[in-house]
Design a protein around this motif. Structure first.
Motif, PDB file in Angstrom:
ATOM      1  N   ARG A 299       3.650   8.044   0.344  1.00 57.22           N
ATOM      2  CA  ARG A 299       3.586   6.584   0.260  1.00 57.22           C
ATOM      3  C   ARG A 299       4.365   6.066  -0.950  1.00 57.22           C
ATOM      4  NH1 ARG A 299       0.821   2.285   2.097  1.00 57.22           N
ATOM      5  NH2 ARG A 299       0.561   0.565   0.615  1.00 57.22           N
TER       6      ARG A 299
ATOM      7  N   VAL B 142       7.374   3.288  -0.895  1.00 61.23           N
ATOM      8  CA  VAL B 142       7.317   2.050  -1.686  1.00 61.23           C
ATOM      9  C   VAL B 142       8.545   1.950  -2.588  1.00 61.23           C
ATOM     10  CG1 VAL B 142       6.071   0.887  -3.559  1.00 61.23           C
ATOM     11  CG2 VAL B 142       4.815   1.815  -1.603  1.00 61.23           C
ATOM     12  N   GLU B 143       8.922   3.065  -3.199  1.00 59.67           N
ATOM     13  CA  GLU B 143      10.103   3.064  -4.067  1.00 59.67           C
ATOM     14  C   GLU B 143      11.374   2.808  -3.261  1.00 59.67           C
ATOM     15  OE1 GLU B 143      12.433   5.960  -7.274  1.00 59.67           O
ATOM     16  OE2 GLU B 143      10.621   6.655  -6.244  1.00 59.67           O
TER      17      GLU B 143
ATOM     18  N   GLY C 244       3.142  -2.248  -4.219  1.00 56.54           N
ATOM     19  CA  GLY C 244       2.392  -1.047  -3.872  1.00 56.54           C
ATOM     20  C   GLY C 244       1.266  -1.280  -2.890  1.00 56.54           C
ATOM     21  N   GLU C 245       0.771  -2.526  -2.810  1.00 51.16           N
ATOM     22  CA  GLU C 245      -0.346  -2.808  -1.892  1.00 51.16           C
ATOM     23  C   GLU C 245       0.117  -3.096  -0.461  1.00 51.16           C
ATOM     24  OE1 GLU C 245       0.608  -6.736  -4.037  1.00 51.16           O
ATOM     25  OE2 GLU C 245       0.525  -4.574  -4.480  1.00 51.16           O
ATOM     26  N   THR C 246       1.412  -3.067  -0.204  1.00 51.18           N
ATOM     27  CA  THR C 246       1.930  -3.332   1.143  1.00 51.18           C
ATOM     28  C   THR C 246       1.385  -2.317   2.134  1.00 51.18           C
ATOM     29  OG1 THR C 246       3.969  -4.197   0.181  1.00 51.18           O
ATOM     30  CG2 THR C 246       4.020  -3.611   2.525  1.00 51.18           C
TER      31      THR C 246
ATOM     32  N   CYS D 180       9.106  -2.547  -2.542  1.00 51.66           N
ATOM     33  CA  CYS D 180       8.088  -3.547  -2.202  1.00 51.66           C
ATOM     34  C   CYS D 180       6.832  -3.312  -3.038  1.00 51.66           C
ATOM     35  CB  CYS D 180       7.752  -3.467  -0.711  1.00 51.66           C
ATOM     36  SG  CYS D 180       7.060  -1.888  -0.194  1.00 51.66           S
TER      37      CYS D 180
END
Length: 408
Positions: A193, A197-198, A204-206, A202
């Motif tokens: 994950r 995200v990296e 981190g809570e996406t 976006c």
């Protein structure tokens, strides 16, 4: 049966790569070389499948006669389009000589154009043909040509069996589910994950909803976009993104642009990303929160089983071969086909109820490990090869159940 390893030719076009190619290559790599010697032949040697074969360490040769026409504009469901049949007539001589020169015993075909193109050369070369059907049970090829040309038909699910075969094939057909490697490191979801995200840059809570597979009409990538939009409308408090992992199939090159246009029209252009083809796929599938499968008439999708192995929950249409793999409410969730809004409630439950999610993913993983495997798939196909080459009475070696033929 020859007193040497069976020579099996695996021809492919090579202009695209999808789940059927992945399955076939897993089989090729797993075959016992003491019993079977595979020969991989590509009509297109500078395409994506050639690159994938090189990455997998699988050697291949160039098939004679050049590349068949694409699927588009062939006057209906392939493989019996006029362009393919005209090409097959021209290619028969070169392909027959190719098979004879390499003493091929059996030709194992894996997609529509290849089935049609190699059927007559196999027969003229004195080889048998195993027709591995991974598509629509209504397809003309598997209902018209396969019953006449193939020594044996293998389907990837009970759903995919030919619905109206020209002649009786009940003694020449087997259901063999596709092969899957047991994933390693499948519990490292946190690292996967973080990588995603990296990559996307976006927050981190996406929460990530995923689509994996070719962008083709049957898999309904536009319905995936509509499902993401429906979720965003109903639950604006949840920061969600829809990620499509895959490339357009040769018969639908427009679908990538259509995905972007549909997302923009629905007001979620910033929430949908085209991720392209990624290999290995496991880290990306681990990184998403829920896999959505909006496909219709999907014979037996690879991504569904891969997600089960990896602990990624699945919401799929109650259509095609999906119900053969998903037990609703136990190993995943099923929704009506052609109704993207129906994905919203099951997706929200999986995103917000940790206990429910854990129960589903544990049951799915247990089912996948107990049911699927490359070694089992290879053993079943090798048994079919031996039975086919044993002669016209080969079907006596098969055990029949009320709804399918399996290999002992």
């Amino acid at each position: 049966m020859p007193d040497r390893p069976i020579s099996v030719c695996f021809p492919f076009i090579g202009d695209e790569i999808g789940g059927s190619h992945v399955s076939a290559i897993k089989l090729i790599r797993a075959l016992d070389r003491r019993s079977v010697q595979p020969l991989v032949a590509l009509h297109v040697i500078n395409g994506p499948l050639a690159d994938y074969l090189r990455d997998c360490g699988v050697p291949f040769v160039e098939a004679p006669a050049g590349a068949p026409p694409g699927r588009a504009g062939q006057g209906g469901p392939f493989p019996l389009g006029a362009g393919t049949l005209a090409y097959a007539a021209r290619a028969t001589g070169p392909l027959t000589r190719f098979l004879k020169s390499r003493t091929v015993d059996l030709v194992h075909t894996n997609d529509g154009r290849i089935h049609a193109v190699w059927a007559l050369p196999a027969r003229l070369a004195g080889a048998r043909q195993v027709w591995h059907h991974r598509g629509d049970p209504e397809a003309r090829g598997v209902n018209w040509l396969a019953p006449l040309a193939a020594s044996h038909i293998v389907t990837v699910s009970r759903f995919a069996r030919p619905q109206r075969p020209l002649v009786d094939v009940s003694r020449r057909i087997s259901v063999v589910y596709s092969p899957f490697d047991t994933p390693s490191g499948h519990d490292d979801r946190t690292a996967a994950r973080a990588m995603l995200v990296e990559t996307l840059g976006c927050p981190g809570e996406t929460r990530f909803l995923g689509y994996f597979g070719l962008l083709i009409e049957r898999k309904r990538p536009l319905a995936f976009v509509e499902a993401v939009a429906a979720y965003a409308r109903r639950h604006p408090e949840v920061p969600v993104m829809g990620l499509l992992f895959g490339v357009p199939g040769s018969e639908a090159p427009h679908l990538a642009e259509a995905v972007v246009r549909r997302a923009e029209a629905l007001g979620i252009g910033d929430r949908v990303r085209l991720m392209g083809f990624r290999s290995p796929v496991e880290p990306w599938m681990q990184a998403i929160d829920v896999l959505l499968i909006p496909a219709v008439r999907e014979p037996f999708g690879r991504t569904l089983i891969e997600a089960m192995f990896l602990g990624t929950p699945v919401v799929a249409t109650d259509d095609g071969g999906n119900p053969e793999a998903i037990e609703h409410g136990v190993t995943g969730l099923l929704v009506p086909p052609e109704a993207p809004e129906q994905f919203v409630d099951p997706v929200h439950a999986l995103l917000t109820d940790d206990a429910f999610r854990e129960r589903i993913t544990k049951a799915a993983r247990d089912r996948a490990f107990a049911t699927y495997g490359v070694a089992t798939h290879a053993r079943k196909l090798m048994a079919i090869y031996r039975a086919v080459l044993n002669g016209s009475e080969h079907t006596r070696s098969f055990r029949r159940s009320p709804d399918q033929r399996t290999v002992p």
